[in-house]
Structure formats: C-alpha cells, structure tokens
Design a protein around this motif. Sequence first.
Motif, PDB file in Angstrom:
ATOM      1  N   HIS A  13     -11.780   0.420  13.419  1.00  0.00           N
ATOM      2  CA  HIS A  13     -12.667   0.254  12.266  1.00  0.00           C
ATOM      3  C   HIS A  13     -13.892  -0.538  12.704  1.00  0.00           C
ATOM      4  O   HIS A  13     -13.878  -1.222  13.724  1.00  0.00           O
TER       5      HIS A  13
ATOM      6  N   ASP B  45      -6.892 -16.451  19.675  1.00  0.00           N
ATOM      7  CA  ASP B  45      -5.728 -16.532  18.796  1.00  0.00           C
ATOM      8  C   ASP B  45      -4.670 -17.523  19.297  1.00  0.00           C
ATOM      9  O   ASP B  45      -3.873 -18.024  18.507  1.00  0.00           O
TER      10      ASP B  45
ATOM     11  N   ASP C 189      -4.305  -9.672  33.094  1.00  0.00           N
ATOM     12  CA  ASP C 189      -3.682  -9.227  31.826  1.00  0.00           C
ATOM     13  C   ASP C 189      -2.478  -8.347  32.125  1.00  0.00           C
ATOM     14  O   ASP C 189      -2.495  -7.551  33.057  1.00  0.00           O
ATOM     15  N   LEU C 190      -1.455  -8.488  31.305  1.00  0.00           N
ATOM     16  CA  LEU C 190      -0.224  -7.737  31.558  1.00  0.00           C
ATOM     17  C   LEU C 190      -0.317  -6.283  31.124  1.00  0.00           C
ATOM     18  O   LEU C 190       0.490  -5.451  31.517  1.00  0.00           O
TER      19      LEU C 190
ATOM     20  N   VAL D  11       1.354 -13.294  34.017  1.00  0.00           N
ATOM     21  CA  VAL D  11       1.523 -14.671  34.472  1.00  0.00           C
ATOM     22  C   VAL D  11       2.903 -15.123  34.018  1.00  0.00           C
ATOM     23  O   VAL D  11       3.221 -15.089  32.831  1.00  0.00           O
TER      24      VAL D  11
ATOM     25  N   PRO E 162     -10.566 -10.311  23.605  1.00  0.00           N
ATOM     26  CA  PRO E 162     -11.957 -10.740  23.442  1.00  0.00           C
ATOM     27  C   PRO E 162     -12.207 -12.170  23.935  1.00  0.00           C
ATOM     28  O   PRO E 162     -13.247 -12.429  24.564  1.00  0.00           O
ATOM     29  N   SER E 163     -11.283 -13.090  23.692  1.00  0.00           N
ATOM     30  CA  SER E 163     -11.525 -14.464  24.113  1.00  0.00           C
ATOM     31  C   SER E 163     -11.483 -14.595  25.634  1.00  0.00           C
ATOM     32  O   SER E 163     -12.368 -15.211  26.236  1.00  0.00           O
TER      33      SER E 163
ATOM     34  N   GLU F 230      -9.914 -14.317  14.180  1.00  0.00           N
ATOM     35  CA  GLU F 230     -10.497 -12.980  14.269  1.00  0.00           C
ATOM     36  C   GLU F 230     -11.143 -12.771  15.622  1.00  0.00           C
ATOM     37  O   GLU F 230     -11.318 -13.707  16.397  1.00  0.00           O
ATOM     38  N   ALA F 231     -11.561 -11.529  15.855  1.00  0.00           N
ATOM     39  CA  ALA F 231     -12.170 -11.210  17.138  1.00  0.00           C
ATOM     40  C   ALA F 231     -13.472 -11.983  17.347  1.00  0.00           C
ATOM     41  O   ALA F 231     -13.758 -12.447  18.455  1.00  0.00           O
ATOM     42  N   ASN F 232     -14.265 -12.151  16.282  1.00  0.00           N
ATOM     43  CA  ASN F 232     -15.548 -12.849  16.418  1.00  0.00           C
ATOM     44  C   ASN F 232     -15.357 -14.288  16.858  1.00  0.00           C
ATOM     45  O   ASN F 232     -16.050 -14.772  17.758  1.00  0.00           O
TER      46      ASN F 232
ATOM     47  N   GLY G 177      -5.135 -13.457  30.122  1.00  0.00           N
ATOM     48  CA  GLY G 177      -5.310 -12.664  28.902  1.00  0.00           C
ATOM     49  C   GLY G 177      -6.711 -12.090  28.840  1.00  0.00           C
ATOM     50  O   GLY G 177      -7.696 -12.812  28.890  1.00  0.00           O
TER      51      GLY G 177
ATOM     52  N   GLN H   4      -8.238  -1.342  17.629  1.00  0.00           N
ATOM     53  CA  GLN H   4      -8.984  -1.386  16.381  1.00  0.00           C
ATOM     54  C   GLN H   4     -10.127  -0.391  16.358  1.00  0.00           C
ATOM     55  O   GLN H   4     -11.031  -0.462  17.172  1.00  0.00           O
TER      56      GLN H   4
ATOM     57  N   GLY I   6      -7.209  -6.482  24.941  1.00  0.00           N
ATOM     58  CA  GLY I   6      -6.281  -7.136  24.007  1.00  0.00           C
ATOM     59  C   GLY I   6      -6.170  -6.344  22.713  1.00  0.00           C
ATOM     60  O   GLY I   6      -6.055  -5.120  22.723  1.00  0.00           O
ATOM     61  N   GLN I   7      -6.233  -7.066  21.604  1.00  0.00           N
ATOM     62  CA  GLN I   7      -6.108  -6.422  20.291  1.00  0.00           C
ATOM     63  C   GLN I   7      -7.263  -5.465  20.001  1.00  0.00           C
ATOM     64  O   GLN I   7      -7.134  -4.569  19.177  1.00  0.00           O
TER      65      GLN I   7
HETATM   66  C1  LIG Z   1      -4.821  -4.868  12.568  1.00  0.00           C
HETATM   67  C2  LIG Z   1      -5.805  -5.895  12.997  1.00  0.00           C
HETATM   68  C3  LIG Z   1      -7.086  -5.826  12.490  1.00  0.00           C
HETATM   69  C4  LIG Z   1      -8.042  -6.756  12.858  1.00  0.00           C
HETATM   70  N1  LIG Z   1      -9.322  -6.639  12.353  1.00  0.00           N
HETATM   71  C5  LIG Z   1     -10.288  -7.526  12.714  1.00  0.00           C
HETATM   72  C6  LIG Z   1     -11.644  -7.418  12.219  1.00  0.00           C
HETATM   73  O1  LIG Z   1     -11.986  -6.539  11.445  1.00  0.00           O
HETATM   74  N2  LIG Z   1     -12.545  -8.327  12.613  1.00  0.00           N
HETATM   75  C7  LIG Z   1     -12.192  -9.324  13.476  1.00  0.00           C
HETATM   76  O2  LIG Z   1     -13.063 -10.111  13.830  1.00  0.00           O
HETATM   77  N3  LIG Z   1     -10.937  -9.453  13.963  1.00  0.00           N
HETATM   78  C8  LIG Z   1      -9.971  -8.588  13.613  1.00  0.00           C
HETATM   79  N4  LIG Z   1      -8.656  -8.725  14.096  1.00  0.00           N
HETATM   80  C9  LIG Z   1      -8.282  -9.898  14.895  1.00  0.00           C
HETATM   81  C10 LIG Z   1      -8.654  -9.846  16.354  1.00  0.00           C
HETATM   82  O3  LIG Z   1      -8.330  -8.606  16.913  1.00  0.00           O
HETATM   83  C11 LIG Z   1      -7.919 -10.943  17.104  1.00  0.00           C
HETATM   84  O4  LIG Z   1      -8.107 -12.158  16.461  1.00  0.00           O
HETATM   85  C12 LIG Z   1      -8.467 -11.058  18.522  1.00  0.00           C
HETATM   86  O5  LIG Z   1      -8.171  -9.890  19.233  1.00  0.00           O
HETATM   87  C13 LIG Z   1      -7.895 -12.266  19.256  1.00  0.00           C
HETATM   88  O6  LIG Z   1      -8.373 -12.276  20.572  1.00  0.00           O
HETATM   89  P1  LIG Z   1      -7.643 -13.001  21.764  1.00  0.00           P
HETATM   90  O7  LIG Z   1      -8.465 -12.740  22.964  1.00  0.00           O
HETATM   91  O8  LIG Z   1      -7.401 -14.409  21.408  1.00  0.00           O
HETATM   92  O9  LIG Z   1      -6.194 -12.348  21.877  1.00  0.00           O
HETATM   93  P2  LIG Z   1      -5.724 -10.841  22.169  1.00  0.00           P
HETATM   94  O10 LIG Z   1      -6.747  -9.855  21.774  1.00  0.00           O
HETATM   95  O11 LIG Z   1      -4.379 -10.749  21.546  1.00  0.00           O
HETATM   96  O12 LIG Z   1      -5.535 -10.794  23.755  1.00  0.00           O
HETATM   97  C14 LIG Z   1      -4.552 -11.514  24.457  1.00  0.00           C
HETATM   98  C15 LIG Z   1      -4.262 -10.821  25.775  1.00  0.00           C
HETATM   99  O13 LIG Z   1      -3.440 -11.653  26.585  1.00  0.00           O
HETATM  100  C16 LIG Z   1      -2.540 -10.867  27.315  1.00  0.00           C
HETATM  101  N5  LIG Z   1      -1.419 -11.701  27.734  1.00  0.00           N
HETATM  102  C17 LIG Z   1      -0.541 -12.386  26.948  1.00  0.00           C
HETATM  103  N6  LIG Z   1       0.346 -13.058  27.688  1.00  0.00           N
HETATM  104  C18 LIG Z   1       0.039 -12.816  28.989  1.00  0.00           C
HETATM  105  C19 LIG Z   1       0.598 -13.228  30.245  1.00  0.00           C
HETATM  106  N7  LIG Z   1       1.654 -14.051  30.329  1.00  0.00           N
HETATM  107  N8  LIG Z   1       0.033 -12.771  31.397  1.00  0.00           N
HETATM  108  C20 LIG Z   1      -1.030 -11.941  31.345  1.00  0.00           C
HETATM  109  N9  LIG Z   1      -1.600 -11.524  30.195  1.00  0.00           N
HETATM  110  C21 LIG Z   1      -1.082 -11.947  29.033  1.00  0.00           C
HETATM  111  C22 LIG Z   1      -2.190  -9.763  26.341  1.00  0.00           C
HETATM  112  O14 LIG Z   1      -1.740  -8.599  27.012  1.00  0.00           O
HETATM  113  C23 LIG Z   1      -3.523  -9.512  25.620  1.00  0.00           C
HETATM  114  O15 LIG Z   1      -4.271  -8.479  26.217  1.00  0.00           O
HETATM  115  C24 LIG Z   1      -7.677  -7.799  13.753  1.00  0.00           C
HETATM  116  C25 LIG Z   1      -6.371  -7.877  14.281  1.00  0.00           C
HETATM  117  C26 LIG Z   1      -5.434  -6.926  13.921  1.00  0.00           C
HETATM  118  C27 LIG Z   1      -4.043  -7.013  14.498  1.00  0.00           C
END
Ligand SMILES: Cc1cc2nc3c(=O)[nH]c(=O)nc-3n(C[C@H](O)[C@H](O)[C@H](O)COP(=O)(O)OP(=O)(O)OC[C@H]3O[C@@H](n4cnc5c(N)ncnc54)[C@H](O)[C@@H]3O)c2cc1C
Lengths: 108, 378
Positions: B47, B300, B33-34, B85, B13-14, B306-308, B10, B45, B40-41
Amino acid sequence: MGERIENHIILDCKPAGQKIQITVDGKKIPAYDGEPILSALLAAGIKINRYTVKRHEPRGLFCGIGQCTDCAMVVDGIPNVRTCITPAHDGMVVETQDGLSKEVRHDS
Amino acid sequence: MIHKDVLVIGAGPSGLSAAIEAGKAGADTLLVDLNLKAGGQLFKQIHKFFGSSAHHSGTRGYEIGSLLLKQARDAGVEIWLQSTVIGIFPGGKVGIERGLDNGEKDLVTLKAKTIIIATGASENAIRFKGWTTPGVMGAGAAQTMVNVNHVRPGENIVMIGSGNVGLIVSYQLMQAGCNVVALLEAAPKVGGYSVHAAKIRRAGVPIYTSRTIIEALAGEDGSVCGCVTAAVDDHFQPVPGTEETLKCDVITLATGMKPTMDLVKLAGCALKFHGPLGGYVPIHDERLETSVKGVFVAGDSTGVEEANTALDEGKIAGISAAEELGYISHEDADAMRSEIWSRLDSLRLGPFGERRMKEKKAMMEEYSETVKVPAAFQ
Ligand SMILES: Cc1cc2nc3c(=O)[nH]c(=O)nc-3n(C[C@H](O)[C@H](O)[C@H](O)COP(=O)(O)OP(=O)(O)OC[C@H]3O[C@@H](n4cnc5c(N)ncnc54)[C@H](O)[C@@H]3O)c2cc1C
Ligand code: FES
C-alpha cells in the motif's frame, strides 16, 4: 487450498525463477527456483510440515519469517530446515518431519 | 577474524538507513539479515505510505525497500543475506550463521567496534483451543505469502484483530483473491484508522466487535476447517450461549507485536517495560546508544512504531555509530541529529503517535537518570 496468484491489481506476479520440480514425501510437485520451499508446498495444497515430538500434533506455516520453526521439514536428509526461508532448487527432496527426525540423520 | 567498524543487524528500514549513514560517513559497514531479501517488513507492504515526502509518502513499501537497498550498496555497505546473528559475546564479538551462495551455512565470528541492533518486532499470538492447528497463522505470515511469494495461504480467511495490521492485511488478502469471511475484534470498537476500516466494510466484509475466537476447528486432514467465535463481556470473557461457527481454512492473528529482545539481552543492554511501545525495550539516549557502550538500537526493536520512524531512528543510530568512531565530528553529528529529532517529533503526532512520543521521552529520561554513562562491553 492455496494457489498461486496470477493476476494482481498492484503486483507483477511473474515468477522470478525457472520452473523446477521438487519431491515431497515421494511425490513430485512443481516449484520455481529460488522461491521458499513453503510457497511451492502451499501452491500444491500441502499445509502440514511437521508433527510434534511428544503429542504428534501437526504444525504448519505460522510466522513465515524464520522465527517460530513450525514449518521445519527434512530437506535433502537434513532435519529442522525452516522451509519458509529456505529457497527451493531443482531435484530437492523434502519430507514431512516426524518429531526430531534423528533417524533420518542416522540413515543418511 | 573479520573486523568491522559498524555491524548492523537487521535489514529492515531502520537497519538499511543506519547502514547507509554509517557507510556514507566512511565507516567499514556490514549489514546482516536472516531473510532471503533485504527490506524487513517493507517488502510485504504494497500500500502507499502516509507521511511526508522525506518519508517517501505515496510510495509503496516494497519500492522503498528496493530504493534503500540500492542506496546502501552505493554507500559501500557490505550486505550478507540469509545470515542470522546467533550470539553477541564480550568485547563486541559476534557469531553469525552466514548463508553462502551454494546454499550451505558457515559459522563466522567477527569483531565489530560498534553494533546497531535493528531486528524489528515479532507478532504476538493469542491462545485458544486449537491455536496450533495448521492454518492458524500470524497476519504477517499470510501477508508475506500473498505479497512476497504470490501464493495464497488458503481461500477463506477469518482475521482476528482490527488494528491497522488486521485491517490492511485483510484488504491485501482480498486484493490477492482470498475471501475474507469476517474480522473479529474483542474490544468494543475498531482499533485501526477508520479509512482502512471503511475500505474493508465497503468490500462487504463484516467486522464483529466485542467478539473473539474461542476455538479453531480441524478437518480430517488435520488443518483448519472453521472456527467458533463468541461475544465477550466487559472483561473480555466469552459469554456462554453466544457461540457461532464460521467456515474458513485460514485464521490470521493480528493481535499486536512486541520488540524482539534476544540480541539486546545477549549484549547486556538494560531493558525496561513500556506498554505503549509493545513491551520490554532497551533503554537508550538521544544518540540511540543503549546502556552498553558502542551498542545502538533503532526501529521497532526500540518500540513498535512505523516505517517512517524506523527510517529516521536508523539514520540517528548510523550517524551516532560513525561519530563514535570519529568519522563524523560531534558538532556535525549533533546538528544532523537535532534535525532528525524535530522531524521525528512532528511524525509522532495524532492519537497513537503522541502516546509513543511521551513514552520514548520518559524512557530517555530514565536513561539519563539511571545509566548516565554507558558501560563498557562486559
Ligand atoms: C501490515 C503492516 C502494515 C504497515 N503499514 C505501515 C504504514 O502504512 N506506514 C508505516 O510507516 N509503517 C507501516 N508498518 C510498520 C513498519 O513496516 C515497521 O514499523 C517497520 O518495518 C519497522 O522497521 P525495522 O527496521 O525496525 O524492522 P523490520 O522491518 O521488522 O526489520 C527487521 C529485520 O531484522 C532481521 N533480523 C531479525 N533478527 C535477526 C538476526 N538475529 N540476525 C539477522 N537478521 C535479523 C529480520 O529478518 C528483518 O528483516 C506496517 C507494518 C505492518 C506489519
Ligand atoms: S513459519 Fe515460522 S519459521 Fe517458518
């Protein structure tokens, strides 16, 4: 009907890829190289990607990130291709998928 | 077979920040990443983010994504996109459907000494009559279409759910030129921040509270042409006689997210239900190690936040994986982690954050009581 965004207050919406053509159920539609197939379909107003196996119900874009398979279509003869995460290329032949579309695999 | 020190699954951000830390420490790191793009998310975004400067506040999500991608490349991280994966097997073997440059897929098995699972969350759907009609979609799907692919999913949108996702995506759909007909919220009041709600109201979009969707209507072509809404009672049951019909061609669902658990389940990690974190989550310790040795989690997928917080958790996981392999000493790793943890604590304040912080701490306590020492890969 969906359409492409040309002017956006924040984003630069100039397409990254070259203008190409793909064929959808026998009809040619414009697309940009490398964009998800689904984007080109939406821009052309096509919202139904497949029909379910048992009840023959229509399905279309639901998750947009390759998780749900509702957007699966037959692409260049291969069934079950998730069009929301598969890039478009010039001359691609895309067909609405009916059920599991095994027949297509056999025909080709 | 390919061998790697650290496999990060994945590239949100994380995952990106985990890979950067592991790569910087000298570990041979692969990030998979797929999707077509990394980020990712973040990539959807547009904003400006809240938070401190350590968390890129004031920067737009997609810009943070590009920045992190560059840092990962600079740290020597190998990146495979369009690669999913599909399995985690005993002994740290991982099956990957790898996307090749020519568009074909190749099945690859690799062995990783440590694995960081950062697969994020998926959107919850609610069910009502006609919910599978083309035109009904996740709010995230609509957001991806306008912000990433620059295509409108339709013209007239009805948004279900008034949490921050529902509010922000409604606003972004308007920025993209869509007409948001109405926003429905089953609860008696708006769920998200009032600044976001105020923006929507100022733009003239009605927000109906204590009201929900009961049916999606399909037109002749089989896709959405409207919806029926109804007021709900104290038990969220529709009240007969309050039905109203709205015209629309898209219905977007912003009804919460839950951590994706497929891969942590395959890896055999112990799970526990934590409502405030979005559902079942893999329990972990302060190093973000799960109940399985060498398998770490972040972002997540350990609880929807959140992203932070995802960025910081990713850092911790990356540092811990590098520590596990001896690239960082225990003392250094401890010091780095404690700095990040205190930053995380200050991030997890406010009405939403505090609840999640408490829940995370409870979960880590459960870990120290039930797992104690992570078990070897079965
Ligand atoms: C509308 C919206 C607004 C937001 N606004 C804010 C904000 O203002 N401030 C803030 O801090 N946060 C905000 N967030 C939240 C933030 O974007 C998420 O919490 C953050 O992106 C989580 O990061 P992550 O790396 O855990 O997961 P993700 O960003 O979801 O990334 C996970 C990645 O894993 C990949 N993946 C999944 N399964 C597989 C697999 N089997 N094989 C390979 N790859 C895989 C996916 O393709 C994806 O790219 C917002 C979210 C949304 C939806
Ligand atoms: S829309 Fe869900 S996989 Fe494409």
